[in-house]
Structure formats: C-alpha cells, structure tokens
Design a protein around this motif. Structure first.
Motif, PDB file in Angstrom:
ATOM      1  N   LEU A  72       5.678  13.623  -1.687  1.00 26.40           N
ATOM      2  CA  LEU A  72       4.774  12.914  -2.601  1.00 26.40           C
ATOM      3  C   LEU A  72       5.309  11.510  -2.832  1.00 26.40           C
ATOM      4  O   LEU A  72       6.188  11.289  -3.669  1.00 26.40           O
ATOM      5  CB  LEU A  72       4.663  13.659  -3.938  1.00 26.40           C
ATOM      6  CG  LEU A  72       3.866  14.957  -3.925  1.00 26.40           C
ATOM      7  CD1 LEU A  72       3.985  15.652  -5.273  1.00 26.40           C
ATOM      8  CD2 LEU A  72       2.406  14.697  -3.595  1.00 26.40           C
ATOM      9  N   LYS A  73       4.829  10.544  -2.074  1.00 28.18           N
ATOM     10  CA  LYS A  73       5.257   9.165  -2.216  1.00 28.18           C
ATOM     11  C   LYS A  73       4.534   8.544  -3.406  1.00 28.18           C
ATOM     12  O   LYS A  73       3.334   8.323  -3.370  1.00 28.18           O
ATOM     13  CB  LYS A  73       4.941   8.372  -0.940  1.00 28.18           C
ATOM     14  CG  LYS A  73       5.635   8.898   0.301  1.00 28.18           C
ATOM     15  CD  LYS A  73       7.140   8.695   0.225  1.00 28.18           C
ATOM     16  CE  LYS A  73       7.821   9.169   1.507  1.00 28.18           C
ATOM     17  NZ  LYS A  73       9.276   8.991   1.453  1.00 28.18           N
ATOM     18  N   ILE A  74       5.274   8.280  -4.454  1.00 30.44           N
ATOM     19  CA  ILE A  74       4.664   7.852  -5.714  1.00 30.44           C
ATOM     20  C   ILE A  74       4.520   6.338  -5.755  1.00 30.44           C
ATOM     21  O   ILE A  74       5.416   5.600  -5.355  1.00 30.44           O
ATOM     22  CB  ILE A  74       5.523   8.315  -6.913  1.00 30.44           C
ATOM     23  CG1 ILE A  74       5.868   9.798  -6.775  1.00 30.44           C
ATOM     24  CG2 ILE A  74       4.802   8.039  -8.222  1.00 30.44           C
ATOM     25  CD1 ILE A  74       4.677  10.707  -6.741  1.00 30.44           C
ATOM     26  N   ASP A  75       3.393   5.875  -6.258  1.00 27.54           N
ATOM     27  CA  ASP A  75       3.182   4.453  -6.517  1.00 27.54           C
ATOM     28  C   ASP A  75       4.162   4.041  -7.610  1.00 27.54           C
ATOM     29  O   ASP A  75       4.138   4.572  -8.719  1.00 27.54           O
ATOM     30  CB  ASP A  75       1.741   4.219  -6.974  1.00 27.54           C
ATOM     31  CG  ASP A  75       1.428   2.740  -7.173  1.00 27.54           C
ATOM     32  OD1 ASP A  75       2.370   1.918  -7.153  1.00 27.54           O
ATOM     33  OD2 ASP A  75       0.247   2.410  -7.367  1.00 27.54           O
ATOM     34  N   THR A  76       5.045   3.075  -7.312  1.00 29.20           N
ATOM     35  CA  THR A  76       6.092   2.700  -8.267  1.00 29.20           C
ATOM     36  C   THR A  76       5.529   2.115  -9.556  1.00 29.20           C
ATOM     37  O   THR A  76       6.201   2.127 -10.588  1.00 29.20           O
ATOM     38  CB  THR A  76       7.060   1.687  -7.627  1.00 29.20           C
ATOM     39  OG1 THR A  76       6.327   0.551  -7.169  1.00 29.20           O
ATOM     40  CG2 THR A  76       7.794   2.313  -6.451  1.00 29.20           C
TER      41      THR A  76
ATOM     42  N   HIS B 181      -4.070  13.256 -10.057  1.00 26.35           N
ATOM     43  CA  HIS B 181      -3.237  12.646 -11.076  1.00 26.35           C
ATOM     44  C   HIS B 181      -2.619  13.776 -11.905  1.00 26.35           C
ATOM     45  O   HIS B 181      -3.322  14.466 -12.643  1.00 26.35           O
ATOM     46  CB  HIS B 181      -4.055  11.723 -11.975  1.00 26.35           C
ATOM     47  CG  HIS B 181      -4.465  10.449 -11.320  1.00 26.35           C
ATOM     48  ND1 HIS B 181      -4.868   9.328 -12.010  1.00 26.35           N
ATOM     49  CD2 HIS B 181      -4.523  10.094 -10.009  1.00 26.35           C
ATOM     50  CE1 HIS B 181      -5.168   8.362 -11.157  1.00 26.35           C
ATOM     51  NE2 HIS B 181      -4.971   8.809  -9.935  1.00 26.35           N
ATOM     52  N   ALA B 182      -1.300  13.953 -11.730  1.00 28.80           N
ATOM     53  CA  ALA B 182      -0.595  14.987 -12.489  1.00 28.80           C
ATOM     54  C   ALA B 182       0.085  14.332 -13.675  1.00 28.80           C
ATOM     55  O   ALA B 182       0.963  13.467 -13.503  1.00 28.80           O
ATOM     56  CB  ALA B 182       0.427  15.692 -11.611  1.00 28.80           C
ATOM     57  N   VAL B 183      -0.322  14.718 -14.877  1.00 26.34           N
ATOM     58  CA  VAL B 183       0.318  14.219 -16.094  1.00 26.34           C
ATOM     59  C   VAL B 183       1.445  15.195 -16.414  1.00 26.34           C
ATOM     60  O   VAL B 183       1.214  16.318 -16.862  1.00 26.34           O
ATOM     61  CB  VAL B 183      -0.688  14.119 -17.256  1.00 26.34           C
ATOM     62  CG1 VAL B 183      -0.008  13.551 -18.495  1.00 26.34           C
ATOM     63  CG2 VAL B 183      -1.877  13.250 -16.847  1.00 26.34           C
TER      64      VAL B 183
ATOM     65  N   HIS C  88      -8.442  15.417 -10.912  1.00 23.63           N
ATOM     66  CA  HIS C  88      -8.933  14.859  -9.653  1.00 23.63           C
ATOM     67  C   HIS C  88      -9.428  13.449  -9.932  1.00 23.63           C
ATOM     68  O   HIS C  88     -10.225  13.223 -10.845  1.00 23.63           O
ATOM     69  CB  HIS C  88     -10.071  15.724  -9.099  1.00 23.63           C
ATOM     70  CG  HIS C  88     -10.406  15.451  -7.672  1.00 23.63           C
ATOM     71  ND1 HIS C  88     -10.886  14.239  -7.242  1.00 23.63           N
ATOM     72  CD2 HIS C  88     -10.340  16.246  -6.562  1.00 23.63           C
ATOM     73  CE1 HIS C  88     -11.095  14.284  -5.935  1.00 23.63           C
ATOM     74  NE2 HIS C  88     -10.771  15.503  -5.495  1.00 23.63           N
ATOM     75  N   SER C  89      -8.960  12.474  -9.152  1.00 25.61           N
ATOM     76  CA  SER C  89      -9.255  11.069  -9.436  1.00 25.61           C
ATOM     77  C   SER C  89     -10.664  10.656  -9.030  1.00 25.61           C
ATOM     78  O   SER C  89     -11.086   9.543  -9.334  1.00 25.61           O
ATOM     79  CB  SER C  89      -8.246  10.176  -8.706  1.00 25.61           C
ATOM     80  OG  SER C  89      -8.435  10.272  -7.304  1.00 25.61           O
ATOM     81  N   GLY C  90     -11.387  11.535  -8.326  1.00 25.71           N
ATOM     82  CA  GLY C  90     -12.662  11.124  -7.773  1.00 25.71           C
ATOM     83  C   GLY C  90     -12.488  10.320  -6.510  1.00 25.71           C
ATOM     84  O   GLY C  90     -13.457   9.811  -5.948  1.00 25.71           O
ATOM     85  N   GLY C  91     -11.237  10.200  -6.064  1.00 31.31           N
ATOM     86  CA  GLY C  91     -10.933   9.490  -4.830  1.00 31.31           C
ATOM     87  C   GLY C  91     -10.095  10.382  -3.929  1.00 31.31           C
ATOM     88  O   GLY C  91     -10.404  11.562  -3.736  1.00 31.31           O
ATOM     89  N   LYS C  92      -8.968   9.835  -3.433  1.00 34.21           N
ATOM     90  CA  LYS C  92      -8.160  10.597  -2.476  1.00 34.21           C
ATOM     91  C   LYS C  92      -6.835  11.076  -3.061  1.00 34.21           C
ATOM     92  O   LYS C  92      -5.893  11.365  -2.328  1.00 34.21           O
ATOM     93  CB  LYS C  92      -7.890   9.748  -1.235  1.00 34.21           C
ATOM     94  CG  LYS C  92      -7.266   8.387  -1.518  1.00 34.21           C
ATOM     95  CD  LYS C  92      -7.125   7.602  -0.216  1.00 34.21           C
ATOM     96  CE  LYS C  92      -6.518   6.223  -0.491  1.00 34.21           C
ATOM     97  NZ  LYS C  92      -6.351   5.455   0.760  1.00 34.21           N
ATOM     98  N   SER C  93      -6.729  11.159  -4.388  1.00 34.62           N
ATOM     99  CA  SER C  93      -5.471  11.611  -4.991  1.00 34.62           C
ATOM    100  C   SER C  93      -5.721  12.465  -6.222  1.00 34.62           C
ATOM    101  O   SER C  93      -6.792  12.414  -6.845  1.00 34.62           O
ATOM    102  CB  SER C  93      -4.600  10.407  -5.369  1.00 34.62           C
ATOM    103  OG  SER C  93      -5.224   9.646  -6.392  1.00 34.62           O
TER     104      SER C  93
ATOM    105  N   LEU D 198       3.232   9.878 -15.004  1.00 36.23           N
ATOM    106  CA  LEU D 198       2.123  10.074 -14.071  1.00 36.23           C
ATOM    107  C   LEU D 198       2.656  10.244 -12.653  1.00 36.23           C
ATOM    108  O   LEU D 198       3.414   9.415 -12.159  1.00 36.23           O
ATOM    109  CB  LEU D 198       1.172   8.875 -14.121  1.00 36.23           C
ATOM    110  CG  LEU D 198      -0.059   8.950 -13.199  1.00 36.23           C
ATOM    111  CD1 LEU D 198      -0.924  10.153 -13.545  1.00 36.23           C
ATOM    112  CD2 LEU D 198      -0.865   7.656 -13.278  1.00 36.23           C
ATOM    113  N   VAL D 199       2.280  11.334 -12.019  1.00 32.65           N
ATOM    114  CA  VAL D 199       2.610  11.581 -10.619  1.00 32.65           C
ATOM    115  C   VAL D 199       1.322  11.457  -9.816  1.00 32.65           C
ATOM    116  O   VAL D 199       0.380  12.234 -10.020  1.00 32.65           O
ATOM    117  CB  VAL D 199       3.248  12.975 -10.431  1.00 32.65           C
ATOM    118  CG1 VAL D 199       3.310  13.337  -8.947  1.00 32.65           C
ATOM    119  CG2 VAL D 199       4.637  13.001 -11.049  1.00 32.65           C
ATOM    120  N   GLU D 200       1.274  10.468  -8.928  1.00 35.19           N
ATOM    121  CA  GLU D 200       0.084  10.227  -8.112  1.00 35.19           C
ATOM    122  C   GLU D 200       0.519   9.833  -6.713  1.00 35.19           C
ATOM    123  O   GLU D 200       1.402   8.986  -6.537  1.00 35.19           O
ATOM    124  CB  GLU D 200      -0.757   9.102  -8.709  1.00 35.19           C
ATOM    125  CG  GLU D 200      -1.960   8.720  -7.851  1.00 35.19           C
ATOM    126  CD  GLU D 200      -2.564   7.384  -8.247  1.00 35.19           C
ATOM    127  OE1 GLU D 200      -3.550   6.984  -7.613  1.00 35.19           O
ATOM    128  OE2 GLU D 200      -2.034   6.736  -9.159  1.00 35.19           O
TER     129      GLU D 200
END
Length: 757
Positions: free
Chosen positions: A282-286, A253-255, A246-251, A219-221
């Motif tokens: 793209l700073k990814i959530d670890t 989600h690339a699978v 589209h997450s429905g928020g501000k990001s 997952l790239v977010e």
C-alpha cells in the motif's frame, strides 16, 4: 524515503546556516508538502542564529499554497546527503549455501498472492444515513467537524476549497435526521468533483494542523493497487480501521485509529503505520500525513459513482492492540533449541578479552566515585588492548578499540593518552589500533547514539568499544528499573551488531561505600549491577598517617639509592641491604659521601618525592563476574596519571573509608590540611638552606642569612615569605638549632626510636 525515515530526523543533519535563501524556503515548502507544521520549520531555522527572525517562518508559511510541481521531502533528503548525511541502512549479510532467507521485517502479506475481496455498493442508497453513520463512528457529539463541498478546477483536476468547520457532529447529525436531502445540511456540491470531510475533530476556528483538537485518526489511501486487493490487504493487515470508505474513484480511504496523545506522537505512529503499509504494497500518498487531512465524504455521488461506507470498526480494536500484534508477528527472536541436539557438540566460548574477567562480545561496567581516575583506568585499558599488554594485572588480547569520549575536551583527551603511555613506559607501537570518538558537547541519548555508533564501527573490526561516562547518554530515570533495563539493552545491541565487547563507566551513589557490596555501589537502579557480564568496582582506602610516613621513608630511600647509582658507582658494596631500607642510615651515608651541592640537590628531589607520596590515593578493585571465578580484591595506587598495583601488599590490611560524623570529618580535614602546610613549609626551608650551602662552601646560614635567602627565593616567584622571627621560632620544627658562638644553624640529631637522641 518518507516511509523509512522521519523527515525531521533527516532535517537535523542539515545546517541552515549553510543554505542560501532559496534553499531555506525549499525546506519550508517540502515540510508543508509532507504534512509537517510551521513550528517544525521554525525550530530548525532557529539553529541559524545569525539570520533567524522570529515570526518570519509563519509569515512565509502562509504563502506556500501548492504547485503543479511541488517541492517534496526528497529535497530535504538530498540536502542532507550533500551535507554529509547517509541513511542508516541494514548492511545485510552474505548467505551461506544452507542459510535461511528471512521474511523482511514488517512484511505480512504478499501482494502478488493476496486474493482480492470484492466490494459491493449498497443497493438501497441512503446518503443521509451514510453520513450519519460516518459521523457517529468517528466523532463525539461535541466535536467540531470540518468538511468541503465547494471545489475549483486546476490543471484538469478538481481541488477542494478550505471548507467549513463551524458545526459539531451532534448538530450535523440532528440536522441530517430532519432534512430530506444531504445537500440541505452540507450544501450543494459539484457532482463531478464530489465532497470531502476531515478525519479529526477541530476547534471550530480554522482547519490547519494547529486547529486539530485530538489526534485520533490517520488516513490510509493507496491508488497503485486494484481496489479489491486494497480491501484484502487492509483486512489482512488487521489495521484498526474505524471507517472504510470507497472514494468513488480508484482507492479506498481507511480512517485508522492511532489515538495519539499529541502531534509528536501522532507523527511517529503515522510513520510506523505507513512503513507497515508500504512493506505490504500500500503505497501511501505522503500528503495524507496531515492530521487535518480531507477524506471522501460518504453519501455523495462523484462523477456518477457513489462515495460510500464499505465497513466500520474492522481489524484490531485499538492502535496498541494492533501495534503489539504487528511486533509479535515480525519479531526476530531465535527459536528455542533442544539441549540434546548440542550436548555432544557444544559451541565454543568467546575468547577472553581481559583474562579472567571479560570475554569478547560481552559487557563490563567500571564503577567508582568521583576522582577515582576511572577515565584514566579506561584509557589504560585502551592502551593495553591496543598493545596486547597487561591491565591492572590482567592480560588483554590485542586488537582494535574505540574510545567514546563524552566528557573531556578533545585536546585534554588526546594528551591523556600520550601521558598514560609515557607513565606506563610503553612504546606506542600500535597506535593504529586506537580510535577516539570525541563527543563532548555533542552527545545524544544512548538509543539515538547506538545506531550511529554501529554505523561508524561496522567495518572497523573493533574487539572493544569503551564508553566514558554513561551519565552523559542515559535516557530516562536512573532509578527506574524498567527504564534502565531499556537503556542497558542498547549496549547489547552494540555488542551483537559489532560482535565486540562494550565497556562503560558509571559513578557511585552518594554516601559512604565501605559497608556495601561491590554490586550495590553504582548509582541508580540495581539493573546497572545485574546487567553487565563483569562489574569492576573501585573504592577508596583510608590511608593512615603511619602508612603515609612509611611510604615517605621508602620514597626517601629509593630517591637516595637512585641518586647514588648515578653519581657514586659501587656504593652498594659499602651499604647493607638493611641499611638501604633505613632513611636514617641512607641519609648519613649520603651526607658523608656526597658533596654539599650534590647533597642539597638530593634533598630537594626527596622533598618533591615525599610530596608526591602525599598526593597519591589508594584504591581497591572488587569484582562481580558472570563468566569467571571471583578474584581476590586488587589493591592499587592511583599515581597520576596511572594506576599501579600494590605488589608489596602494604594496602592489604587497609579498610575502605567508613562513614564518619560530620564533626570528625571536619577535624580530620583540618588535621590533614595542617600536616600538608607543615610539609610544604619544611620543603621550602630545606630548599633555601640547601641553596645557601651550595653557594657558600657547604656552610650553614644564620637565621638572618636564611631569611634573606627565603625572601630572595619567594620574590622570584611572587610568593609570600616568613619573617626573621618566624624563622627563628620554627627552627626546632624543621630539625635545627643554632650554634651559640657562630649563630649558624646546626641540624638536630635524629631520633633513634628508643627515646635517645
């Protein structure tokens, strides 16, 4: 840090036995927070054998349920730093005025210049169709799918529960086709929180990493960039995206397809993927590293905004295609140059490190069989470079050298250096030029060792790195050309990064080497012979009994001459040059001129010299050179602990040992053993006779007196001694008979060589 270094590699630099209980727990919490498994924590914990208890990690792991202020990977990095670790960073370089600023490796797009790509929500809203497309794109019909529709509020944020994983993708698709609403299949959800779905198939039993059956996707977010620019960067990077949501928020989600064979490969690929994404903004959530990670489920409305599929199957078709593309864009290879541009202004050649053999910054392989003294030869080379002396006849440049010791224990290695200096007769004036890196019991594969070596050597200005031996650090199959080519490339990396020569040592293949070319003798793939700029190969010479006898006679004469120099000044005026080379003439002169005690001492010393002659081995060095003309073979004596050149030329006609039938080898071995035993016996008799004469005014003993003397000598050192009868029967073999009247020993006259005595 998480993007640049593997956390598990950093963890290897932390000794668990040096941590208290809370420190150990913090490591586990950090690993879980960063998406690693309990097995990773347990493998590391096992290094603390005194406190490790099987199963304790797994039990404790279940209690780590997250926190508002979680322990992260930074804690592990800090612990490693406190225990002496430092990151292997690019040290950089100073730019000249006309230097070129290169693009950072991994940098493909500039987020400051990227043009945003607009995203439009679908006009015709079909929630069931959204989820069906998602399932059909990511899963096989038999894959169990994990999803979550229930949530709870924590610290003002909606958190997903464990969810379900009991239905296959095929079953869900079938039910979605029949249902009127998406909720009829997945259940009701909180419209403020939305719903989630896991990106990899599960075993249907649980939703942890251990329950993932195939590591297909990562997952790239990122939520630190405008969502339209996220869309642009993902497409510019050509990420192999199976589904973009589209997450429905501000990001977004690339699978992303990673298609890893197992969890270890998955981690490596995700680390690489996140590193490239990070370099491009793209700073990814670890936490997204976890292969059972939840993503946003398409077809759901979250807080009034749709979670929907933006695109499917974009970018490169597979991980391998994308990886090769990234590497090709970011290679650091030089551009081709026109020969005409440098024809009149050729660059200078590197200065010789070993005159006529090896240039500085190049590679050399020293190959030979076991017990050829290869390590001693390399230690001699270290000393020669440090002192600027000659090595095996070749002059060496003076400079700093590092000896990487992979085989000897530290004490033995250090003593060898001192012994070699003493045997060579060199004053240790430049010991500060020699560094020794003792790695016995701590060696690692060469691809891991090379960067650690470079980091330690980068500021030392070494002109040579000597690695002994390489079998300790070989990665892959020794007989595989491609794997050994990759292995040898590590030496190129050391040469290039440190601008110094690399000399390494390898062993011969099994069997006779006499009929082979020098470049065909090294064990394993032919890459070993083709890769280095210089190959020096040692092969043993088969010494004849005639040559050994000749060398014994020479040692005899040299010992007598040296003894006379110390005890009888002016003797050289009384002996001709020819007589000085005759064991018989020198023996007669010494017997006439020396006292009985002196003569006995001399005979004992000669016995030791002759024994040392028998212990020497003979070798021939042949070379294959890339930068210099071929040299004539160099013949050597390995006179422990150093090699000495055969300046006289007695070895020039000796041929390398050829393969013999097994019965001949056994016969030769028995013959040599018998000869050695006979020499040892003669030495003991000579010492006993000399000792008796020294104590009895130069009078020879009787057989009985000789027996008593030998028994006394043997009992002193705890050895066996011959019987009186054995001594009597052995007299002729040791060159004595008995006087008929006195019964005392009388030396037999030496043979003159013409058949007369």
């Amino acid at each position: 840090m998480a993007e640049e270094y593997s956390l598990l590699e950093v963890l290897q630099n932390i000794d668990p036995s040096r941590l208290n209980y809370q420190g150990w727990v913090n490591v586990g919490m950090a690993l879980k927070e960063e998406g690693y498994s309990a097995a990773d924590w347990e493998r590391w914990s096992m290094r603390d054998a005194g406190r490790y208890h099987q199963g304790e990690c797994l039990r404790k792991w279940g209690s780590f349920n997250g926190a508002a202020d979680p322990v992260t990977g930074g804690t592990i990095v800090q612990m490693a730093r406190e225990q002496g670790w430092s990151p292997e960073r690019d040290p950089g370089f100073e730019l000249e005025w006309d230097g070129i600023i290169k693009r950072d490796t991994g940098m493909i797009v500039d987020k400051n210049w990227i043009e945003a790509r607009e995203i439009t929500a679908p006009d015709a809203w079909d929630p069931r169709g959204q989820l069906i497309t998602y399932l059909e794109t990511l899963f096989d019909s038999t894959d169990c799918v994990g999803y979550v529709t229930h949530s709870f509020e924590k610290d003002g944020k909606y958190m997903p529960t464990k969810g379900l994983c009991d239905r296959t993708a095929g079953k869900l698709i079938q039910e979605l086709h029949k249902a009127k609403e998406i909720q009829d299949v997945v259940g009701d959800y909180n419209p403020e929180a939305g719903a989630w779905i896991r990106i990899n198939p599960l075993d249907g039993k649980n939703v942890k990493t251990d329950n993932v059956t195939e590591f297909r996707y990562a997952l790239v977010e990122s939520d630190v960039m405008e969502i339209e620019k996220q869309n642009a960067v993902i497409r510019e990077l050509e990420l192999p995206v199976a589904c973009l949501v589209h997450s429905g928020g501000k990001s977004l989600h690339a699978v992303v397809r990673v298609d890893a064979a197992d969890y270890m490969e998955y981690r490596k690929r995700v680390d690489y993927l996140y590193h490239i994404c990070d370099k491009n903004g793209l700073k990814i959530d670890t936490q997204n590293r976890n292969p059972s990670r939840l993503s946003r489920m398409p077809g759901i409305v979250r807080n009034g905004k749709k979670q929907f599929i933006v695109d499917t199957n974009i970018g490169k078709a597979s991980w391998n295609e994308w990886y090769e593309w990234i590497e090709s864009i970011n290679d650091d290879l030089p551009e081709p140059e026109a020969l005409i541009d440098v024809w009149e202004d050729m660059p200078g050649l590197s200065a010789p490190l070993i005159e006529g053999v090896l240039r500085q910054g190049h590679k050399m392989l020293v190959a030979g069989p076991s017990k050829a003294g290869k390590s001693f030869a390399l230690i001699e080379l270290c000393c020669a470079i440090a002192e600027g002396c000659s090595w095996l006849g070749w002059q060496c440049s003076r400079g700093r050298v590092m000896y990487v010791n992979l085989e000897l224990d530290r004490a033995s290695c250090l003593h060898r250096f001192k012994d070699v200096y003493a045997a060579l007769g060199w004053a240790p004036n430049n010991l500060n030029n020699i560094d020794i890196w003792n790695l016995r019991g701590k060696s690692i594969p060469m691809d891991k060792l090379a960067p650690k070596l470079i980091r330690r050597a980068i500021k030392k200005d070494y002109i040579a790195i000597i690695i002994d031996p390489i079998y300790k650090v070989i990665t892959g199959d020794e007989n595989s050309a491609d794997q050994m080519a990759n292995f040898c490339n590590q030496f190129d990396k050391v040469c290039t990064e440190l601008n110094c020569a690399v000399v390494y040592c390898h062993h011969h293949s099994k069997g006779s080497q006499g009929g082979k070319r020098s470049m065909d003798r090294a064990s394993g793939s032919g890459v070993f012979a083709r890769d280095p700029d210089a190959l020096l190969d040692l092969i043993e010479l088969d010494l004849t009994e005639e040559l050994l006898k000749q060398q014994e006679d020479k040692a005899d004469c040299d010992a007598r001459a040296s003894f006379l120099d110390r005890h009888l000044p002016g003797w050289r005026d009384e002996v001709s040059e020819d007589d000085m080379c005759s064991r018989f003439q020198m023996g007669g002169y010494c017997k006439k001129k020396l006292s009985a005690g002196q003569y006995s001492t001399l005979e004992a010393a000669i016995s030791v010299k002759k024994k040392k002659v028998r212990e020497r081995t003979a070798w021939r060095i042949e070379g294959t050179l890339r930068e210099f003309p071929k040299f004539a073979p160099v013949n050597l004596w390995f006179d422990y602990p150093v090699h000495r050149i055969d300046n006289v030329g007695v070895l020039s006609d000796i041929q390398p040992e050829a393969e013999k039938p097994y019965w001949q080898k056994g016969k030769d071995a028995r013959k040599k053993q018998g000869e050695a035993q006979q020499k040892d016996k003669q030495a003991k008799y000579s010492i006993a006779i000399g000792s008796f004469r020294l104590e009895h005014d130069d009078v020879y003993p009787t057989v009985k007196e000789l027996y008593e003397q030998m028994r006394s000598d043997a009992e002193t050192v705890g050895e066996k001694y011959p019987s009186e009868k054995t001594i009597y029967n052995s007299l002729k073999k040791i060159g004595y008979t008995t006087d008929k009247e006195t019964k005392r020993l009388v030396p037999l006259p030496e043979k003159t060589g013409n058949g007369n005595e």
